[in-house]
Design a protein around this motif. Structure first.
Motif, PDB file in Angstrom:
ATOM      1  N   LEU A 194       1.309   9.680   3.261  1.00  0.00           N
ATOM      2  CA  LEU A 194       1.054  10.131   4.629  1.00  0.00           C
ATOM      3  C   LEU A 194      -0.360   9.765   5.077  1.00  0.00           C
ATOM      4  CD1 LEU A 194       2.832  13.605   4.494  1.00  0.00           C
ATOM      5  CD2 LEU A 194       3.633  11.541   5.629  1.00  0.00           C
ATOM      6  N   LEU A 195      -1.320   9.782   4.160  1.00  0.00           N
ATOM      7  CA  LEU A 195      -2.684   9.372   4.493  1.00  0.00           C
ATOM      8  C   LEU A 195      -2.744   7.861   4.711  1.00  0.00           C
ATOM      9  CD1 LEU A 195      -4.737  11.493   1.923  1.00  0.00           C
ATOM     10  CD2 LEU A 195      -4.217  12.047   4.294  1.00  0.00           C
ATOM     11  N   GLN A 196      -2.025   7.120   3.882  1.00  0.00           N
ATOM     12  CA  GLN A 196      -2.021   5.670   4.003  1.00  0.00           C
ATOM     13  C   GLN A 196      -1.370   5.227   5.312  1.00  0.00           C
ATOM     14  OE1 GLN A 196      -2.835   3.072   1.040  1.00  0.00           O
ATOM     15  NE2 GLN A 196      -4.307   4.734   1.252  1.00  0.00           N
ATOM     16  N   LYS A 197      -0.296   5.902   5.718  1.00  0.00           N
ATOM     17  CA  LYS A 197       0.371   5.563   6.980  1.00  0.00           C
ATOM     18  C   LYS A 197      -0.561   5.743   8.169  1.00  0.00           C
ATOM     19  CE  LYS A 197       5.252   6.372   5.893  1.00  0.00           C
ATOM     20  NZ  LYS A 197       6.433   7.234   6.163  1.00  0.00           N
ATOM     21  N   ALA A 198      -1.414   6.770   8.082  1.00  0.00           N
ATOM     22  CA  ALA A 198      -2.368   7.031   9.166  1.00  0.00           C
ATOM     23  C   ALA A 198      -3.673   6.261   8.981  1.00  0.00           C
ATOM     24  CB  ALA A 198      -2.659   8.531   9.245  1.00  0.00           C
ATOM     25  N   CYS A 199      -3.725   5.378   7.960  1.00  0.00           N
ATOM     26  CA  CYS A 199      -4.933   4.579   7.664  1.00  0.00           C
ATOM     27  C   CYS A 199      -6.156   5.458   7.450  1.00  0.00           C
ATOM     28  CB  CYS A 199      -5.205   3.565   8.776  1.00  0.00           C
ATOM     29  SG  CYS A 199      -3.869   2.390   9.018  1.00  0.00           S
ATOM     30  N   ILE A 200      -5.998   6.482   6.636  1.00  0.00           N
ATOM     31  CA  ILE A 200      -7.095   7.408   6.339  1.00  0.00           C
ATOM     32  C   ILE A 200      -7.380   7.365   4.846  1.00  0.00           C
ATOM     33  CG2 ILE A 200      -7.850   9.808   6.385  1.00  0.00           C
ATOM     34  CD1 ILE A 200      -5.914  10.200   8.727  1.00  0.00           C
ATOM     35  N   PRO A 201      -8.561   6.872   4.467  1.00  0.00           N
ATOM     36  CA  PRO A 201      -9.513   6.103   5.292  1.00  0.00           C
ATOM     37  C   PRO A 201      -9.039   4.643   5.444  1.00  0.00           C
ATOM     38  CG  PRO A 201     -10.591   7.210   3.437  1.00  0.00           C
ATOM     39  CD  PRO A 201      -9.118   7.217   3.168  1.00  0.00           C
ATOM     40  N   ASP A 202      -9.727   3.916   6.304  1.00  0.00           N
ATOM     41  CA  ASP A 202      -9.402   2.502   6.496  1.00  0.00           C
ATOM     42  C   ASP A 202      -9.713   1.709   5.224  1.00  0.00           C
ATOM     43  OD1 ASP A 202      -8.602   2.792   9.146  1.00  0.00           O
ATOM     44  OD2 ASP A 202     -10.669   2.758   9.849  1.00  0.00           O
ATOM     45  N   LEU A 203      -8.904   0.687   4.977  1.00  0.00           N
ATOM     46  CA  LEU A 203      -9.125  -0.281   3.892  1.00  0.00           C
ATOM     47  C   LEU A 203      -9.164   0.368   2.514  1.00  0.00           C
ATOM     48  CD1 LEU A 203     -11.924  -2.383   5.648  1.00  0.00           C
ATOM     49  CD2 LEU A 203      -9.435  -2.781   5.691  1.00  0.00           C
ATOM     50  N   ILE A 204      -8.473   1.504   2.361  1.00  0.00           N
ATOM     51  CA  ILE A 204      -8.396   2.170   1.064  1.00  0.00           C
ATOM     52  C   ILE A 204      -6.971   2.031   0.547  1.00  0.00           C
ATOM     53  CG2 ILE A 204      -8.473   4.391  -0.111  1.00  0.00           C
ATOM     54  CD1 ILE A 204     -11.211   3.221   0.505  1.00  0.00           C
ATOM     55  N   SER A 205      -6.846   1.520  -0.687  1.00  0.00           N
ATOM     56  CA  SER A 205      -5.524   1.267  -1.248  1.00  0.00           C
ATOM     57  C   SER A 205      -5.576   1.421  -2.764  1.00  0.00           C
ATOM     58  CB  SER A 205      -5.054  -0.140  -0.881  1.00  0.00           C
ATOM     59  OG  SER A 205      -5.954  -1.105  -1.408  1.00  0.00           O
ATOM     60  N   TYR A 206      -4.438   1.251  -3.392  1.00  0.00           N
ATOM     61  CA  TYR A 206      -4.389   1.346  -4.856  1.00  0.00           C
ATOM     62  C   TYR A 206      -5.268   0.296  -5.534  1.00  0.00           C
ATOM     63  CZ  TYR A 206      -2.570   1.400  -9.600  1.00  0.00           C
ATOM     64  OH  TYR A 206      -2.464   1.444 -10.966  1.00  0.00           O
ATOM     65  N   PRO A 207      -5.262  -0.978  -5.086  1.00  0.00           N
ATOM     66  CA  PRO A 207      -6.165  -1.964  -5.713  1.00  0.00           C
ATOM     67  C   PRO A 207      -7.637  -1.563  -5.651  1.00  0.00           C
ATOM     68  CG  PRO A 207      -4.494  -3.099  -4.438  1.00  0.00           C
ATOM     69  CD  PRO A 207      -4.331  -1.642  -4.137  1.00  0.00           C
ATOM     70  N   SER A 208      -8.057  -0.951  -4.529  1.00  0.00           N
ATOM     71  CA  SER A 208      -9.459  -0.524  -4.438  1.00  0.00           C
ATOM     72  C   SER A 208      -9.743   0.626  -5.402  1.00  0.00           C
ATOM     73  CB  SER A 208      -9.809  -0.122  -3.006  1.00  0.00           C
ATOM     74  OG  SER A 208      -8.926   0.870  -2.523  1.00  0.00           O
ATOM     75  N   PHE A 209      -8.750   1.492  -5.625  1.00  0.00           N
ATOM     76  CA  PHE A 209      -8.909   2.563  -6.621  1.00  0.00           C
ATOM     77  C   PHE A 209      -9.064   1.975  -8.019  1.00  0.00           C
ATOM     78  CE2 PHE A 209      -6.165   4.807  -9.784  1.00  0.00           C
ATOM     79  CZ  PHE A 209      -7.076   5.776 -10.153  1.00  0.00           C
ATOM     80  N   LYS A 210      -8.205   1.006  -8.379  1.00  0.00           N
ATOM     81  CA  LYS A 210      -8.284   0.387  -9.702  1.00  0.00           C
ATOM     82  C   LYS A 210      -9.604  -0.344  -9.887  1.00  0.00           C
ATOM     83  CE  LYS A 210      -5.672   0.360 -12.512  1.00  0.00           C
ATOM     84  NZ  LYS A 210      -5.528   1.310 -13.638  1.00  0.00           N
ATOM     85  N   GLU A 211     -10.059  -1.019  -8.838  1.00  0.00           N
ATOM     86  CA  GLU A 211     -11.325  -1.755  -8.921  1.00  0.00           C
ATOM     87  C   GLU A 211     -12.499  -0.813  -9.146  1.00  0.00           C
ATOM     88  OE1 GLU A 211     -14.010  -4.756  -6.121  1.00  0.00           O
ATOM     89  OE2 GLU A 211     -11.982  -4.198  -5.512  1.00  0.00           O
ATOM     90  N   SER A 212     -12.448   0.364  -8.529  1.00  0.00           N
ATOM     91  CA  SER A 212     -13.559   1.321  -8.639  1.00  0.00           C
ATOM     92  C   SER A 212     -13.602   2.018  -9.986  1.00  0.00           C
ATOM     93  CB  SER A 212     -13.449   2.379  -7.535  1.00  0.00           C
ATOM     94  OG  SER A 212     -13.474   1.780  -6.264  1.00  0.00           O
ATOM     95  N   THR A 213     -12.458   2.130 -10.668  1.00  0.00           N
ATOM     96  CA  THR A 213     -12.398   2.955 -11.881  1.00  0.00           C
ATOM     97  C   THR A 213     -12.131   2.174 -13.161  1.00  0.00           C
ATOM     98  OG1 THR A 213     -10.031   3.359 -11.463  1.00  0.00           O
ATOM     99  CG2 THR A 213     -11.599   4.968 -10.583  1.00  0.00           C
ATOM    100  N   SER A 214     -11.721   0.928 -13.057  1.00  0.00           N
ATOM    101  CA  SER A 214     -11.320   0.189 -14.266  1.00  0.00           C
ATOM    102  C   SER A 214     -12.492  -0.094 -15.206  1.00  0.00           C
ATOM    103  CB  SER A 214     -10.624  -1.119 -13.880  1.00  0.00           C
ATOM    104  OG  SER A 214     -11.499  -1.926 -13.106  1.00  0.00           O
ATOM    105  N   CYS A 215     -13.687  -0.171 -14.661  1.00  0.00           N
ATOM    106  CA  CYS A 215     -14.861  -0.501 -15.490  1.00  0.00           C
ATOM    107  C   CYS A 215     -15.686   0.723 -15.871  1.00  0.00           C
ATOM    108  CB  CYS A 215     -15.749  -1.511 -14.776  1.00  0.00           C
ATOM    109  SG  CYS A 215     -14.929  -3.094 -14.469  1.00  0.00           S
ATOM    110  N   ALA A 216     -15.203   1.914 -15.560  1.00  0.00           N
ATOM    111  CA  ALA A 216     -15.974   3.137 -15.841  1.00  0.00           C
ATOM    112  C   ALA A 216     -16.115   3.354 -17.338  1.00  0.00           C
ATOM    113  CB  ALA A 216     -15.286   4.334 -15.196  1.00  0.00           C
ATOM    114  N   ARG A 217     -17.319   3.701 -17.774  1.00  0.00           N
ATOM    115  CA  ARG A 217     -17.610   3.983 -19.174  1.00  0.00           C
ATOM    116  C   ARG A 217     -18.431   5.267 -19.273  1.00  0.00           C
ATOM    117  NH1 ARG A 217     -14.213   0.904 -19.393  1.00  0.00           N
ATOM    118  NH2 ARG A 217     -14.012  -1.073 -20.539  1.00  0.00           N
ATOM    119  N   ILE A 218     -18.318   5.936 -20.416  1.00  0.00           N
ATOM    120  CA  ILE A 218     -19.047   7.195 -20.606  1.00  0.00           C
ATOM    121  C   ILE A 218     -20.545   6.982 -20.422  1.00  0.00           C
ATOM    122  CG2 ILE A 218     -19.630   9.002 -22.270  1.00  0.00           C
ATOM    123  CD1 ILE A 218     -16.817   9.262 -21.260  1.00  0.00           C
TER     124      ILE A 218
END
Length: 731
Positions: free
Chosen positions: A627-651
């Motif tokens: 429902l958030l994605q349908k309303a574009c909230i926030p803009d340009l936020i998607s699953y690929p951007s989530f993976k990109e932000s978290t895939s390199c996280a280290r302790i």
């Protein structure tokens, strides 16, 4: 044949080694066999999501089948009476209940107590026909005419039920408890019930005189001999008078509460608070009367003190849960467990407390303050009746509290002056639509958590649509290609402020949508990472829009003041971050810290990973945020951007950029700014506590090392409802 013999015969007919008398005889294509070994084998081999069934298995037929011989499903098996008249002829509702006046009074008190338990059960969402109107005295009003006490009380009960049903129907939120407003043709509107309070007052006054008479000293008792006692045992007269009076007075004051709270524009709230205080006081007296009533109870009492529905412990006369099942087709056949008497008292205490909170609200025209109040009010998880009263108070005749035009409230929220109300641009259709959307939002915020979350997710698209219309109008007024920072005419200035406010409000709704998921336990631990990541992005946007609104409004005020040169003090004041923004920044740091810590744990320690056999992580991302994605909230936020932000996280990186320390620091610094706001101060203390615990846990995880197999990390909501506390243990 009784139930047990019928059940035994049924079991014998369906036993594995039965004869050819089976109800499903074997044919050429059907052979009965013992399937136990097969079932034991497949139970060991079946995986999640797999199902074993025959070719003739039909889910629709199974769900549509009429289940007979089950008391919870078959209404015919548990009906004692074919009609109400038959029940009355059988002696279900005698009047008078007993020729012994003492017994008669005891039984009436039991009826009153059981009706209170039935009413609380009805408020919890059960059927009116199987709760309050399971009382034959209410279904047949003519039965009680000769008994003043019972008749007046039954009239008030019917009037109260009618008032509550009307309130819930007017609010149109009863879909969440769809049995609540169904009256099934029951006698809710009996002639003479409108005089219920005057009749109850007369009965109350009579019992008060009886109480004064029995308490009077012997020297003064002779002139009062003309007063007929309540019952024949003088030693018990005072106790029964007090027990009856507190029950009658509670009912009277509760009826007044409902009436006062329905007065337009909140004019009856102050008087309602006085009646609420009286109700709470009388409930205390009702509880105190239990010892006297139990000690002097006649006959046998119900088994178990916890489940009893009367103060005395006896079963009330005149009730049958299935009294209306034949005359009211929609009445569900299932058995209903009535709340116990003590739970009913507790329910009404909570209800009155919530109504008192509503009545004590100062009816502030500030929308920000109102939204904060509603969010805080909903944390207590009030029941339907309280939430309905809140909704009807907030929205009356399309106005806030019935006093303030909704457009004026929006103008104030957008930090514009009320002079703007005379501007022609506010007559445009999109402003009318915006007002209706705000009204709908206020109504939605008063529903239960599940209904509220679902509706908030859908209304987000309306907010984005109205934002697009306002943006087009702004571009038209200020000229194609112009930006918000450019100079503009009066119409463009109004639209600019409204646009910023609409965006801020949209992200507030998105934030509310996400945190309600924690309350409803919609997220599994393996999904916390994506939820906190999305929450941090929404909070950042919310903080940006709120700060922009403050900046633009301050800039407009400065232009009106025509100040030529800013002093160093003014510049320093502008450089300070407003407390409201710092409050959001504290939450942003916590959300980002939790998201990155979860990602690092998943990447390094391979914990909190539970691959689902039904859907992938990408599919779950879409399910939670569709429902958030349908309303574009926030803009340009998607699953690929989530993976990109978290895939390199280290302790190590999470420790280096310790967001929890930042959250703790902000909470300490901003606490002094909310000394006059107890709710925000309390939440800041909790946020500081969560940040401190998580910072310590992060250091423990870092020192233990990524490959320590004994390390057990869990996320628990010990302190805050949606910011988890990291718990580290060794196995």
């Amino acid at each position: 044949m009784d139930w047990k013999s019928t059940e035994q015969a049924s079991m014998e007919r369906h036993a594995p080694n039965h004869s050819s008398s089976s109800s499903i005889p074997a044919t050429e294509n059907t052979v009965w066999a013992d399937a136990s070994p097969l079932l034991e084998t497949v139970c060991k081999e079946l995986r999640d999501g797999e199902l074993i069934h025959g070719d003739n298995f039909n889910l629709y037929a199974a769900m549509s089948a009429l289940e007979i011989m089950d008391p919870k499903m078959d209404s015919g098996i548990i009906n004692k009476y074919a009609s109400v008249d038959e029940a009355i002829e059988d002696g279900l509702a005698p009047v008078p209940i007993s020729i012994d006046k003492t017994v008669d009074v005891q039984c009436i008190i039991d009826i009153i107590d059981h009706l209170l338990a039935c009413e609380a059960t009805w408020h919890k969402g059960h059927s009116l026909a199987q709760t309050v109107f399971s009382c034959a005295y209410l279904v047949r009003p003519e039965r009680t005419l000769s008994h003043a006490l019972l008749d007046s009380y039954c009239k008030v009960i019917r009037a109260t039920c009618k008032a509550v049903t009307t309130i819930v129907s007017d609010a149109r939120t009863h879909e969440e408890e769809d049995l609540f407003t169904m009256s099934y043709g029951l006698p809710l509107n009996v002639e003479g019930d409108e005089k219920c309070l005057s009749l109850l007052n007369a009965v109350e006054e009579n019992i008060s005189r009886q109480l004064r008479a029995c308490k009077a000293p012997l020297s003064k008792r002779k002139p009062l001999e003309d007063i007929e006692p309540l019952q024949t045992n003088f030693d018990l007269e005072e106790g029964y008078c007090k027990a009856l009076l507190c029950r009658l007075r509670f009912r009277k004051h509760f009826c007044h509460v409902l009436t006062c709270m329905r007065r337009p524009q909140g004019r009856g709230l102050e008087l309602a608070r006085k009646h609420i205080a009286s109700c709470i006081s009388e409930l205390g007296s009702i509880l105190n009367s239990a010892e006297f009533l139990m000690f002097n109870a006649y006959g046998t009492c119900e088994d178990g003190t916890e489940d009893r529905t009367t103060a005395s412990g006896r079963q009330a006369i005149g009730f049958d849960a299935n009294l209306n099942s034949r005359i009211s087709a929609p009445t569900p056949p299932r058995s209903i467990k009535i709340l116990s008497w003590k739970k009913a008292i507790k329910y009404f205490e909570n209800l009155l407390h919530h109504l008192d909170i509503i009545c004590s609200y100062p009816l502030d025209p500030s929308l920000d303050a109102l939204l904060h109040f509603v969010a805080q009010f909903q944390k207590a998880q009030p029941d339907l009746v309280a939430r309905v009263h809140l909704q009807l108070l907030l929205v009356q005749d399309g106005k806030l509290y019935g006093r303030y035009p909704i457009l004026a409230v929006i103008i104030r929220a957008a930090r514009l002056t009320e002079v703007i109300m005379r501007h022609d641009i506010l007559k445009n259709e999109y402003f009318v639509q915006l007002g209706q959307i705000v009204i709908n939002m206020l109504k939605i915020l008063c529903t239960n958590a599940a209904w509220q979350r679902r509706k908030l997710g859908k209304i987000l698209q309306d907010w984005r649509a109205i934002y697009s219309q306002l943006e087009l109008a702004f571009r038209k007024e200020s000229g194609e290609g112009s930006s918000i920072s450019n100079g503009e005419n009066a119409s463009a200035g109004i639209l600019k402020h409204i646009l910023i406010w609409v965006e801020e409000q949209t992200y507030w709704i998105a934030h509310r949508f996400l945190v309600l998921g924690f309350e409803l336990e919609l997220y599994s631990p393996s999904e916390y990472c994506m939820v906190y990541w999305y929450l941090s992005v929404v909070l950042i946007r919310l903080a940006e829009k709120k700060h922009l609104k403050m900046t633009v409004s301050d800039g407009s005020a400065k232009q009106k003041g025509k100040k030529r040169k800013d002093s160093p003090k003014d510049l320093a004041r502008e450089a300070r971050i407003p407390p409201a923004i710092s409050f959001l920044q504290c939450q942003i740091c916590l959300a980002e810290g939790l998201a990155l810590l979860l990602a690092a744990l998943r990447n390094e320690l391979i914990v909190l990973q539970s691959p689902s056999p039904f859907n992938s992580e990408h599919e779950r991302f879409l399910q939670h945020f569709e429902l958030l994605q349908k309303a574009c909230i926030p803009d340009l936020i998607s699953y690929p951007s989530f993976k990109e932000s978290t895939s390199c996280a280290r302790i190590s990186s999470v420790v280096m950029y310790n967001y929890f320390k930042d959250a703790q620091k902000i909470a300490k610094e901003v606490k002094s700014s909310f000394l006059n706001d107890p709710d925000r101060s309390a939440e800041l203390r909790i946020l500081e506590q969560v940040a401190e615990h998580n910072s310590v846990a992060l250091n423990v995880i870092s020192r233990a090392g990524a490959l320590d197999p004994s390390l057990k990390v869990s996320f628990e909501f010990i302190h805050h409802p949606y910011f988890a506390t990291v718990v580290v243990k060794r196995s």
